[in-house]
Design a protein around this motif. Structure first.
Motif, PDB file in Angstrom:
ATOM      1  N   LYS A 289     -24.213  33.240  89.106  1.00 47.42           N
ATOM      2  CA  LYS A 289     -23.269  33.012  88.603  1.00 47.42           C
ATOM      3  C   LYS A 289     -21.816  32.026  88.690  1.00 47.42           C
ATOM      4  O   LYS A 289     -21.769  31.781  89.863  1.00 47.42           O
ATOM      5  N   GLY A 290     -22.065  31.684  87.626  1.00 47.02           N
ATOM      6  CA  GLY A 290     -20.623  30.371  88.522  1.00 47.02           C
ATOM      7  C   GLY A 290     -20.762  30.011  86.926  1.00 47.02           C
ATOM      8  O   GLY A 290     -21.128  29.447  85.375  1.00 47.02           O
ATOM      9  N   ASN A 291     -19.581  29.155  87.362  1.00 47.52           N
ATOM     10  CA  ASN A 291     -18.736  27.361  85.653  1.00 47.52           C
ATOM     11  C   ASN A 291     -19.584  26.684  86.179  1.00 47.52           C
ATOM     12  O   ASN A 291     -19.267  25.785  86.020  1.00 47.52           O
ATOM     13  N   GLN A 295     -24.895  26.127  86.854  1.00 44.91           N
ATOM     14  CA  GLN A 295     -24.836  27.674  86.319  1.00 44.91           C
ATOM     15  C   GLN A 295     -24.440  28.053  85.038  1.00 44.91           C
ATOM     16  O   GLN A 295     -24.347  26.978  84.622  1.00 44.91           O
ATOM     17  N   LEU A 296     -25.347  28.832  85.260  1.00 47.56           N
ATOM     18  CA  LEU A 296     -24.669  29.891  84.022  1.00 47.56           C
ATOM     19  C   LEU A 296     -24.161  31.566  84.281  1.00 47.56           C
ATOM     20  O   LEU A 296     -24.146  32.153  85.514  1.00 47.56           O
ATOM     21  N   SER A 297     -23.457  31.393  82.775  1.00 50.54           N
ATOM     22  CA  SER A 297     -22.611  33.150  83.381  1.00 50.54           C
ATOM     23  C   SER A 297     -23.175  33.998  81.932  1.00 50.54           C
ATOM     24  O   SER A 297     -22.225  34.169  81.306  1.00 50.54           O
ATOM     25  N   GLY A 298     -24.405  35.287  81.647  1.00 52.11           N
ATOM     26  CA  GLY A 298     -24.687  36.123  81.460  1.00 52.11           C
ATOM     27  C   GLY A 298     -25.172  34.600  79.640  1.00 52.11           C
ATOM     28  O   GLY A 298     -24.501  35.109  78.504  1.00 52.11           O
ATOM     29  N   PRO A 299     -26.062  34.218  79.803  1.00 53.11           N
ATOM     30  CA  PRO A 299     -26.366  33.369  79.338  1.00 53.11           C
ATOM     31  C   PRO A 299     -27.035  34.753  78.004  1.00 53.11           C
ATOM     32  O   PRO A 299     -28.139  35.606  78.075  1.00 53.11           O
ATOM     33  N   ARG A 300     -27.209  33.975  76.729  1.00 51.95           N
ATOM     34  CA  ARG A 300     -27.359  34.809  75.612  1.00 51.95           C
ATOM     35  C   ARG A 300     -28.314  34.077  74.533  1.00 51.95           C
ATOM     36  O   ARG A 300     -29.229  33.945  74.936  1.00 51.95           O
ATOM     37  N   GLU A 301     -27.542  32.934  73.369  1.00 52.16           N
ATOM     38  CA  GLU A 301     -28.549  32.365  71.911  1.00 52.16           C
ATOM     39  C   GLU A 301     -29.380  31.808  73.186  1.00 52.16           C
ATOM     40  O   GLU A 301     -28.622  30.877  74.006  1.00 52.16           O
ATOM     41  N   VAL A 302     -31.041  31.212  72.802  1.00 54.67           N
ATOM     42  CA  VAL A 302     -31.203  30.114  73.410  1.00 54.67           C
ATOM     43  C   VAL A 302     -32.563  29.813  72.756  1.00 54.67           C
ATOM     44  O   VAL A 302     -33.322  30.806  71.560  1.00 54.67           O
ATOM     45  N   LEU A 303     -32.696  27.966  72.767  1.00 53.53           N
ATOM     46  CA  LEU A 303     -33.815  27.704  71.377  1.00 53.53           C
ATOM     47  C   LEU A 303     -33.933  26.137  73.364  1.00 53.53           C
ATOM     48  O   LEU A 303     -32.942  25.893  73.056  1.00 53.53           O
ATOM     49  N   ALA A 304     -34.851  25.968  72.087  1.00 47.98           N
ATOM     50  CA  ALA A 304     -35.710  24.344  72.500  1.00 47.98           C
ATOM     51  C   ALA A 304     -36.112  23.510  71.693  1.00 47.98           C
ATOM     52  O   ALA A 304     -36.297  23.539  70.143  1.00 47.98           O
ATOM     53  N   THR A 313     -26.204  30.185  75.071  1.00 48.81           N
ATOM     54  CA  THR A 313     -24.559  29.750  74.901  1.00 48.81           C
ATOM     55  C   THR A 313     -24.575  30.846  75.865  1.00 48.81           C
ATOM     56  O   THR A 313     -25.598  31.638  76.379  1.00 48.81           O
ATOM     57  N   ASP A 314     -23.456  30.185  76.797  1.00 49.00           N
ATOM     58  CA  ASP A 314     -23.275  30.704  78.037  1.00 49.00           C
ATOM     59  C   ASP A 314     -21.701  31.227  78.129  1.00 49.00           C
ATOM     60  O   ASP A 314     -20.950  30.875  77.979  1.00 49.00           O
ATOM     61  N   CYS A 315     -22.194  32.560  77.801  1.00 50.86           N
ATOM     62  CA  CYS A 315     -20.993  33.729  77.083  1.00 50.86           C
ATOM     63  C   CYS A 315     -20.284  33.361  78.286  1.00 50.86           C
ATOM     64  O   CYS A 315     -19.304  33.624  77.724  1.00 50.86           O
ATOM     65  N   GLY A 316     -20.628  34.222  79.166  1.00 51.78           N
ATOM     66  CA  GLY A 316     -19.410  34.318  80.554  1.00 51.78           C
ATOM     67  C   GLY A 316     -18.405  33.112  81.113  1.00 51.78           C
ATOM     68  O   GLY A 316     -17.411  33.104  80.997  1.00 51.78           O
ATOM     69  N   ASN A 317     -18.854  31.867  80.597  1.00 50.81           N
ATOM     70  CA  ASN A 317     -17.798  30.876  80.388  1.00 50.81           C
ATOM     71  C   ASN A 317     -17.245  30.207  79.413  1.00 50.81           C
ATOM     72  O   ASN A 317     -17.256  29.084  79.384  1.00 50.81           O
ATOM     73  N   HIS A 318     -17.934  30.869  78.361  1.00 53.32           N
ATOM     74  CA  HIS A 318     -17.232  30.830  76.275  1.00 53.32           C
ATOM     75  C   HIS A 318     -17.757  28.811  76.289  1.00 53.32           C
ATOM     76  O   HIS A 318     -16.743  27.892  75.830  1.00 53.32           O
ATOM     77  N   ARG A 319     -19.057  28.789  76.410  1.00 50.40           N
ATOM     78  CA  ARG A 319     -19.703  27.318  76.170  1.00 50.40           C
ATOM     79  C   ARG A 319     -21.085  27.416  75.687  1.00 50.40           C
ATOM     80  O   ARG A 319     -21.205  28.662  76.025  1.00 50.40           O
ATOM     81  N   VAL A 320     -21.240  26.050  75.177  1.00 49.92           N
ATOM     82  CA  VAL A 320     -22.460  26.017  75.023  1.00 49.92           C
ATOM     83  C   VAL A 320     -22.951  25.155  75.700  1.00 49.92           C
ATOM     84  O   VAL A 320     -22.381  23.566  75.478  1.00 49.92           O
TER      85      VAL A 320
END
Length: 328
Positions: A289-291, A295-304, A313-320
């Motif tokens: 976990k990290g920024n 690293q990612l922090s609690g990833p949510r939605e994903v597509l390829a 969507t890197d939820c814990g870091n408030h970024r995509v």
């Protein structure tokens, strides 16, 4: 289309004279062993033509609903795409609330390009809301009768998919530990299709199979409406961080080759499980976990997309984040 030939011409790659065929499209001669390679090349060229066509269509008819072209299991993003740094509000944006112009904790979304409509799991309003292109407010399509377990209620829904063939929604009704089917037209109540599942995310492939992420059992299961049981396609070996394990999987994406991409939330990584594999591959995160950019922090939605680029969507870091294929 191919035609068998008894011509004495030799195929210039392997110099075979027997078992050769002629491609009626390009009039070239191929042995059976290499004709499959030729077919793959043609399929790739067709994909490139489709991408060009879709991009041209967007140029003629731009829409804030279509920054990318979404078809079942196939995301097409041009290599030269440049992302705007400022977003456009298309739903909500009127503070937190339960009015038809407001949302409260929206989680999963589903875009219907044909109808220029976005469907939203309005989680803490316990409803699925439809928002048409250009509208100033939405319309409740499922739930909206307060939190509860009655057949006309939802309790913190987190994701949804549209089954156009049966004209219904498939909804992750997380708080009620069930997956619900709800009519898309004039539906007043739903029908439970899977019980006792803490479902966070779901999606559908082009063979009409649905995939659900069981957050509690740490596995991804596949099923089709009418089936009496589901098949585990990823995880299923308990909570953990091994390559054959998941820890609280959230959202899912299935590509055209039936590879399953999973936001492995508490392992802070995105996993890819190729069809039939017994373990996954880390394609994003996995460095704790990290920024940092690794690293990612609690990833949510994903597509390829079609190139294997992963968007998460890197939820814990408030970024995509965008992870190119093979990138660390």
């Amino acid at each position: 289309m191919t035609t068998a030939t008894t011509d004495k011409k030799l195929y210039d790659i392997c110099q075979k004279a027997k078992g050769i065929s002629k491609c009626e499209g390009c009039s070239k001669i191929f042995c059976y062993n290499h004709f499959g390679d030729h077919r793959q090349e043609l399929n790739q060229q067709l994909d490139e033509v489709e991408v060009t066509c879709d991009l041209f269509r967007q140029t003629l008819n731009p829409s804030p609903f279509c920054p990318i072209v979404v078809s079942p299991c196939k995301i097409k993003i041009n290599d030269n795409t440049r992302w705007l740094q400022d977003g456009i509000t298309i739903t909500g944006g009127n503070q937190r609330g339960n009015e038809l112009s407001q949302l409260d904790g929206p989680w999963g979304i589903c875009v219907d390009d044909d109808e220029q409509t976005i469907y939203i799991a309005d989680t803490f309003n316990h409803r699925i809301i439809e928002w048409k292109y250009g509208a100033t407010h939405g319309q409740v399509m499922a739930g909206g009768n307060g939190p509860g377990k009655r057949i006309d209620q939802l309790y913190e829904p987190t994701d949804l998919a549209v089954d156009k063939e049966k004209d219904c929604f498939i909804i992750c009704d997380r708080g009620n530990r069930r997956v619900v089917r709800w009519p898309r037209r004039n539906g007043t109540c739903g029908q439970t299709v899977i019980s006792d599942v803490q479902c966070y995310g779901l999606t559908k492939d082009h063979d009409k199979y649905f995939y659900i992420a069981d957050h509690e059992r740490h596995e991804i299961r596949r099923w089709r409406i009418g089936d009496t049981c589901e098949t585990v396609v990823a995880g299923g070996h308990g909570e953990g961080n091994r390559l054959d394990q998941l820890d609280s999987p959230g959202y899912i994406f299935v590509d055209k080759d039936y590879s399953v991409y999973i936001s492995d939330e508490k392992n802070h990584r995105v996993m890819k499980w190729i069809k039939g594999a017994t373990e996954g591959i880390v394609v994003a995160g996995g460095q704790g976990k990290g920024n940092g950019l690794a690293q990612l922090s609690g990833p949510r939605e994903v597509l390829a997309d079609q190139l294997g680029t992963v968007y998460v969507t890197d939820c814990g870091n408030h970024r995509v984040m965008l992870w190119s294929k093979g990138a660390t």
